[in-house]
Write a protein that holds these residues in place. Structure first.
Motif, mmCIF file in Angstrom:
data_model
loop_
_atom_site.group_PDB
_atom_site.id
_atom_site.type_symbol
_atom_site.label_atom_id
_atom_site.label_comp_id
_atom_site.label_asym_id
_atom_site.label_seq_id
_atom_site.Cartn_x
_atom_site.Cartn_y
_atom_site.Cartn_z
ATOM 1 N N GLU A 40 0.757 -1.259 -0.269
ATOM 2 C CA GLU A 40 -0.021 -0.051 0.158
ATOM 3 C C GLU A 40 0.868 1.396 -0.047
ATOM 4 O OE1 GLU A 40 -3.099 0.114 3.010
ATOM 5 O OE2 GLU A 40 -3.180 -2.179 3.336
ATOM 6 N N VAL A 41 2.015 1.255 0.100
ATOM 7 C CA VAL A 41 3.044 2.420 0.223
ATOM 8 C C VAL A 41 3.632 2.799 -1.180
ATOM 9 C CG1 VAL A 41 5.164 3.132 1.233
ATOM 10 C CG2 VAL A 41 3.800 1.831 2.450
ATOM 11 N N ALA A 42 3.095 3.860 -1.403
ATOM 12 C CA ALA A 42 3.692 4.633 -2.749
ATOM 13 C C ALA A 42 4.875 5.622 -2.631
ATOM 14 C CB ALA A 42 2.482 5.679 -3.383
ATOM 15 N N GLY A 43 5.537 5.965 -1.436
ATOM 16 C CA GLY A 43 6.215 6.581 -1.093
ATOM 17 C C GLY A 43 6.440 7.138 0.389
ATOM 18 N N HIS A 44 7.480 7.931 0.816
ATOM 19 C CA HIS A 44 7.673 8.132 1.937
ATOM 20 C C HIS A 44 7.873 9.759 2.140
ATOM 21 C CE1 HIS A 44 9.449 4.215 1.156
ATOM 22 N NE2 HIS A 44 8.977 3.855 2.519
ATOM 23 N N ALA A 45 7.399 10.259 3.412
ATOM 24 C CA ALA A 45 7.615 11.515 3.800
ATOM 25 C C ALA A 45 8.104 11.767 5.352
ATOM 26 C CB ALA A 45 6.357 12.323 3.466
ATOM 27 N N ARG A 58 17.077 11.924 11.859
ATOM 28 C CA ARG A 58 17.558 12.349 13.011
ATOM 29 C C ARG A 58 16.585 12.280 14.227
ATOM 30 N NH1 ARG A 58 18.316 18.415 11.002
ATOM 31 N NH2 ARG A 58 16.131 17.948 10.282
ATOM 32 N N ASP A 59 17.078 12.283 15.433
ATOM 33 C CA ASP A 59 16.189 12.006 16.728
ATOM 34 C C ASP A 59 14.999 12.904 16.759
ATOM 35 O OD1 ASP A 59 15.788 10.971 19.308
ATOM 36 O OD2 ASP A 59 16.230 12.770 20.131
ATOM 37 N N GLY A 60 13.806 12.133 16.754
ATOM 38 C CA GLY A 60 12.563 13.079 16.819
ATOM 39 C C GLY A 60 11.698 13.000 15.510
ATOM 40 N N ASP A 61 12.660 12.337 14.486
ATOM 41 C CA ASP A 61 12.018 12.419 13.112
ATOM 42 C C ASP A 61 10.493 11.619 13.197
ATOM 43 O OD1 ASP A 61 13.797 14.192 12.075
ATOM 44 O OD2 ASP A 61 14.707 12.813 10.968
ATOM 45 N N ARG A 62 9.754 11.896 11.989
ATOM 46 C CA ARG A 62 8.831 10.877 11.887
ATOM 47 C C ARG A 62 8.691 10.718 10.419
ATOM 48 N NH1 ARG A 62 3.826 14.347 12.693
ATOM 49 N NH2 ARG A 62 4.010 15.161 10.500
ATOM 50 N N VAL A 63 8.382 9.319 10.139
ATOM 51 C CA VAL A 63 8.340 8.834 8.726
ATOM 52 C C VAL A 63 6.905 8.435 8.353
ATOM 53 C CG1 VAL A 63 9.285 7.046 7.336
ATOM 54 C CG2 VAL A 63 10.500 7.989 8.808
ATOM 55 N N GLU A 64 6.276 9.223 7.449
ATOM 56 C CA GLU A 64 4.992 8.899 6.980
ATOM 57 C C GLU A 64 5.059 7.976 5.740
ATOM 58 O OE1 GLU A 64 4.573 13.043 6.351
ATOM 59 O OE2 GLU A 64 4.411 13.714 8.491
ATOM 60 N N LEU A 65 4.258 6.991 5.885
ATOM 61 C CA LEU A 65 4.104 6.058 4.692
ATOM 62 C C LEU A 65 2.758 6.651 3.930
ATOM 63 C CD1 LEU A 65 4.690 2.749 6.737
ATOM 64 C CD2 LEU A 65 6.352 3.877 5.630
ATOM 65 N N LEU A 66 3.344 6.932 2.653
ATOM 66 C CA LEU A 66 2.200 7.357 1.764
ATOM 67 C C LEU A 66 1.436 6.459 0.845
ATOM 68 C CD1 LEU A 66 4.351 10.400 0.504
ATOM 69 C CD2 LEU A 66 2.968 10.480 2.460
ATOM 70 N N ARG A 67 0.370 6.654 0.696
ATOM 71 C CA ARG A 67 -0.736 5.730 0.036
ATOM 72 C C ARG A 67 -0.854 6.017 -1.390
ATOM 73 N NH1 ARG A 67 -5.452 5.459 1.601
ATOM 74 N NH2 ARG A 67 -5.347 7.447 2.545
ATOM 75 N N PRO A 68 -1.051 5.260 -2.380
ATOM 76 C CA PRO A 68 -1.056 5.728 -3.756
ATOM 77 C C PRO A 68 -2.365 6.369 -3.646
ATOM 78 C CG PRO A 68 -0.824 3.334 -3.551
ATOM 79 C CD PRO A 68 -0.954 3.834 -2.196
ATOM 80 N N LEU A 69 -2.527 7.552 -4.628
ATOM 81 C CA LEU A 69 -3.770 8.459 -4.695
ATOM 82 C C LEU A 69 -4.800 7.577 -5.403
ATOM 83 C CD1 LEU A 69 -2.095 11.484 -6.617
ATOM 84 C CD2 LEU A 69 -2.666 11.454 -4.353
ATOM 85 N N GLN A 70 -5.770 7.751 -4.806
ATOM 86 C CA GLN A 70 -7.322 7.235 -5.168
ATOM 87 C C GLN A 70 -7.867 7.531 -6.667
ATOM 88 O OE1 GLN A 70 -9.584 7.205 -1.740
ATOM 89 N NE2 GLN A 70 -8.524 5.212 -0.953
ATOM 90 N N VAL A 71 -7.614 8.936 -6.812
ATOM 91 C CA VAL A 71 -8.101 9.693 -7.968
ATOM 92 C C VAL A 71 -7.002 10.575 -8.316
ATOM 93 C CG1 VAL A 71 -9.880 11.287 -8.663
ATOM 94 C CG2 VAL A 71 -10.433 9.680 -7.005
ATOM 95 N N ASP A 72 -7.031 10.876 -9.594
ATOM 96 C CA ASP A 72 -6.070 11.609 -10.179
ATOM 97 C C ASP A 72 -6.436 13.231 -9.771
ATOM 98 O OD1 ASP A 72 -4.041 12.886 -11.825
ATOM 99 O OD2 ASP A 72 -5.421 13.023 -13.461
ATOM 100 N N PRO A 73 -5.558 13.919 -9.298
ATOM 101 C CA PRO A 73 -5.870 15.435 -8.698
ATOM 102 C C PRO A 73 -6.468 16.134 -9.832
ATOM 103 C CG PRO A 73 -3.998 14.692 -8.000
ATOM 104 C CD PRO A 73 -4.184 13.669 -8.888
#
Length: 88
Positions: A40-45, A58-73
């Motif tokens: 389900e992961v399309a990228g990372h942020a 770095r200490d305190g970072d948050r990694v967000e797993l990005l899901r694929p877009l459901q609709v073309d913007p």
């Protein structure tokens, strides 16, 4: 160092807080979090900014797993504009 890995859907989310060695990468954090949503992961942020798997954390970072877009913007905007025109 402490980092957080998060994946979210419209009505729920999963979050893992991890303790990793200094010099760990985004890929290391994702692997250690073992959230089990690799398909389900399309990228990372990191805090909303796109990052590569080899990016150092770095200490305190948050990694967000990005899901694929459901609709073309662009298509979504066309639909909204069309609905506004017919509603007038």
């Amino acid at each position: 160092m402490r980092v957080e890995v998060v994946i979210a859907w419209p009505h729920r989310f999963e979050r893992r807080e991890l303790e990793l060695e200094a010099g760990a990468t985004v890929a290391d954090a994702v692997r250690a979090a073992a959230l089990g949503h690799a398909g389900e992961v399309a990228g990372h942020a990191g805090f909303g900014v796109a990052v590569q798997p080899e990016s150092r954390l770095r200490d305190g970072d948050r990694v967000e797993l990005l899901r694929p877009l459901q609709v073309d913007p662009k298509e979504a905007r066309r639909r909204r504009a069309g609905a506004q025109r017919t509603g007038r």
